[in-house]
Design an enzyme around this catalytic site. Sequence first.
Site, PDB file in Angstrom:
ATOM      1  N   HIS A   1      -0.565 -35.410  31.160  1.00 50.44           N
ATOM      2  CA  HIS A   1       0.372 -34.358  31.547  1.00 50.44           C
ATOM      3  C   HIS A   1       1.708 -34.505  30.835  1.00 50.44           C
ATOM      4  CE1 HIS A   1      -1.864 -31.679  34.137  1.00 50.44           C
ATOM      5  NE2 HIS A   1      -2.670 -32.716  34.232  1.00 50.44           N
TER       6      HIS A   1
ATOM      7  N   GLU B   1     -15.682 -27.892  32.879  1.00 48.88           N
ATOM      8  CA  GLU B   1     -14.920 -29.094  32.538  1.00 48.88           C
ATOM      9  C   GLU B   1     -15.805 -30.320  32.572  1.00 48.88           C
ATOM     10  OE1 GLU B   1     -10.696 -28.804  34.121  1.00 48.88           O
ATOM     11  OE2 GLU B   1     -11.866 -28.281  35.891  1.00 48.88           O
TER      12      GLU B   1
ATOM     13  N   ASN C   1      -9.635 -30.136  28.117  1.00 47.68           N
ATOM     14  CA  ASN C   1      -9.016 -31.448  28.351  1.00 47.68           C
ATOM     15  C   ASN C   1      -9.973 -32.324  29.150  1.00 47.68           C
ATOM     16  OD1 ASN C   1      -6.870 -30.022  27.324  1.00 47.68           O
ATOM     17  ND2 ASN C   1      -5.891 -29.721  29.306  1.00 47.68           N
ATOM     18  N   ASP C   2     -10.471 -31.774  30.253  1.00 49.26           N
ATOM     19  CA  ASP C   2     -11.409 -32.562  31.056  1.00 49.26           C
ATOM     20  C   ASP C   2     -12.786 -32.614  30.417  1.00 49.26           C
ATOM     21  OD1 ASP C   2     -10.122 -33.785  33.276  1.00 49.26           O
ATOM     22  OD2 ASP C   2      -9.697 -31.789  34.054  1.00 49.26           O
TER      23      ASP C   2
ATOM     24  N   ARG D   1      -8.276 -39.425  29.903  1.00 48.74           N
ATOM     25  CA  ARG D   1      -7.360 -38.590  29.113  1.00 48.74           C
ATOM     26  C   ARG D   1      -5.930 -39.101  29.138  1.00 48.74           C
ATOM     27  NH1 ARG D   1      -7.351 -32.895  32.477  1.00 48.74           N
ATOM     28  NH2 ARG D   1      -5.199 -32.592  31.884  1.00 48.74           N
TER      29      ARG D   1
ATOM     30  N   CYS E   1      -9.223 -22.468  28.187  1.00 41.70           N
ATOM     31  CA  CYS E   1      -7.842 -22.605  28.658  1.00 41.70           C
ATOM     32  C   CYS E   1      -7.327 -24.033  28.513  1.00 41.70           C
ATOM     33  CB  CYS E   1      -7.711 -22.149  30.109  1.00 41.70           C
ATOM     34  SG  CYS E   1      -8.677 -23.141  31.250  1.00 41.70           S
TER      35      CYS E   1
HETATM   36  C1  PEP Z   1      -8.546 -28.766  31.336  1.00 40.30           C
HETATM   37  O1  PEP Z   1      -9.084 -29.732  31.899  1.00 40.30           O
HETATM   38  O2  PEP Z   1      -8.723 -28.489  30.134  1.00 40.30           O
HETATM   39  C2  PEP Z   1      -7.651 -27.880  32.091  1.00 40.30           C
HETATM   40  C3  PEP Z   1      -7.220 -26.757  31.552  1.00 40.30           C
HETATM   41  O3  PEP Z   1      -7.251 -28.296  33.340  1.00 40.30           O
HETATM   42  P1  PEP Z   1      -6.108 -29.411  33.610  1.00 40.30           P
HETATM   43  O4  PEP Z   1      -5.519 -29.781  32.280  1.00 40.30           O
HETATM   44  O5  PEP Z   1      -5.137 -28.803  34.540  1.00 40.30           O
HETATM   45  O6  PEP Z   1      -6.923 -30.506  34.218  1.00 40.30           O
HETATM   46 MG    MG Z   2      -8.977 -29.863  34.069  1.00 44.83          MG
END
Ligand code: PEP
Ligand code: MG
Length: 560
Positions: free
Chosen positions: A191, A414, A437-438, A448, A485
Amino acid sequence: MSGETQIRIIHGAGVSPGRAAGPTVRMATAAGEPARRRATVGPEEATDAILAAATAVADDLTERAGHTEGTAREVLQTTAQIAKDPTLVKDAQRRVREEQITPERAVWEAAGAVASQFESLGGYFAERARDVADVRDRIIARLLGAPSPGVPQREEPYILLALDLAPADTAQLDPEVVRGLVTEEGGPTSHTAILARALGIPAVVGVGSGIEEVAAREVVLVDGGAGEVLLDPTAEQVEAARERVRTRSFDPPGRTQDGYRVALLANVGEVADAEPAAAAGAEGIGLFRTEFAFLGRDAEPSVEEQVEAYSAVFAAFAGRHVVIRTLDAGADKPMPFLTAADEVNPALGVRGIRTCWQNPDVLDHQLTAIARAAADHDGPVWVMAPMIARVAEAEDFVAACAAHGLETAGVMVEVPSAALLAGPILARAAFASVGTNDLTQYTLAADRLLGSLAPLSTPWDPAVLQLLQRTCDGGAAQSRPVGVCGEAAADPALAAVLVGMGVSSLSMTPRALGDVGALLAATTLAQCRTAASLALAADSAEDARRAARGALPALAELAL
Ligand code: PEP
Ligand code: MG
């Protein structure tokens, strides 16, 4: 990940593009446990010093809270409250009087007693134990005349160097002052990285021990696109970096050179993000991360509060499309009222949609609030669930949404199982949005947040790309749209690859809209498809990236 070449460059993971140069300032870390020693001053002086230090810390935090908003403000206000609470100060003063120890040692021991009381109460109070430690470190720093831990407060712009940033630190970053960020730890989809990108702060994370060499320089140049820190930049390089402003704007709608439509949407994390995202030309919101309205809370916000928060975001996008995600609690977004603090593997634990197994009411309340806010929105509102892993979960979620009158219910992809089962899942759900990302974290089994695993944490990995293709194929078989996304959508070259695979919308931090929009507008659908098939056929992330980039001539023309 650190290394040095002849031109004196430290390498890390580039997580937020752009170049910035400036003097380095290292984030102060806490002084640690003071030794148990006899005080060199009398008890009167020592007790006064403790009170003065605690008051100064409380005043400082309150003043800073006044300059921030949202989560940052709440975090700072809570911490200020603890610094003001007389229990800690009185206990520390008693210790200097009765045991004649140094004031800093007395504060350390008193804070330890307060923190263990909080911990034994569990839940919300256990969370506060961390805040007590933060206050303790700040008071001790004052007593010792050392710099306060946390993001340094300066007037002049600088490059911030840190081990990694805690959520409370990232919440205080001011892009006008913190021009670049270099961290020893931290992964590309942490994050910290997401926030740096959202704020447009060029950032290189995971430089390891190379941070020492960076810290030894007065001025460095951070290249967040290349993942490099130049140790001895020339005066011309420094000047060029200072003048370079990323101003490419987005002219909606998103489309390829030959007119193939790709909706370019924004990721929005809190109410304050919505207006700037709309002003940046986003065609809608592709990911509204609702958990930011819940974070830092000791209880679930009321339905009314939620309606207000969601309506404020929707209002900024009147007439436009909004995709709202239900609560993604757990792992990197712990919430004491929903998630256990003692899970051994929180990323593989009760997170996302799984939290509703034990707490169905929270989802029910949230869907009630979304439905109410959606009723007043001038435009479509789609709802999606995070961390769907099985077909039945998709089916249950769609049914739960329908029961609230929310007809367009989808899933986030994800978890690899969801990508593999995209066909049957999309026979039930109205759409899918891939959270790369996940998906990357779970495909490569690489946390991550961990800087040391940064080489594994790339959505360019062919295994991730194949799962993305599989998801698109599942969508095509069911005539359901598939969007992306995750952060992959913000990388212009990868965005073109995704379009070539069949992705119909890309949602990203608003700052990326200009570059992604410009690349697509200068690239044909056929070029996107060629880039996708070359990337999918590669054996490694590096080869996939190289091959795809080679098939996208507009990248060079646009200097991307
Ligand atoms: C992701 O995992 O790609 C996602 C968009 O969700 P977050 O980053 O909030 O886990
Ligand atoms: Mg995610």
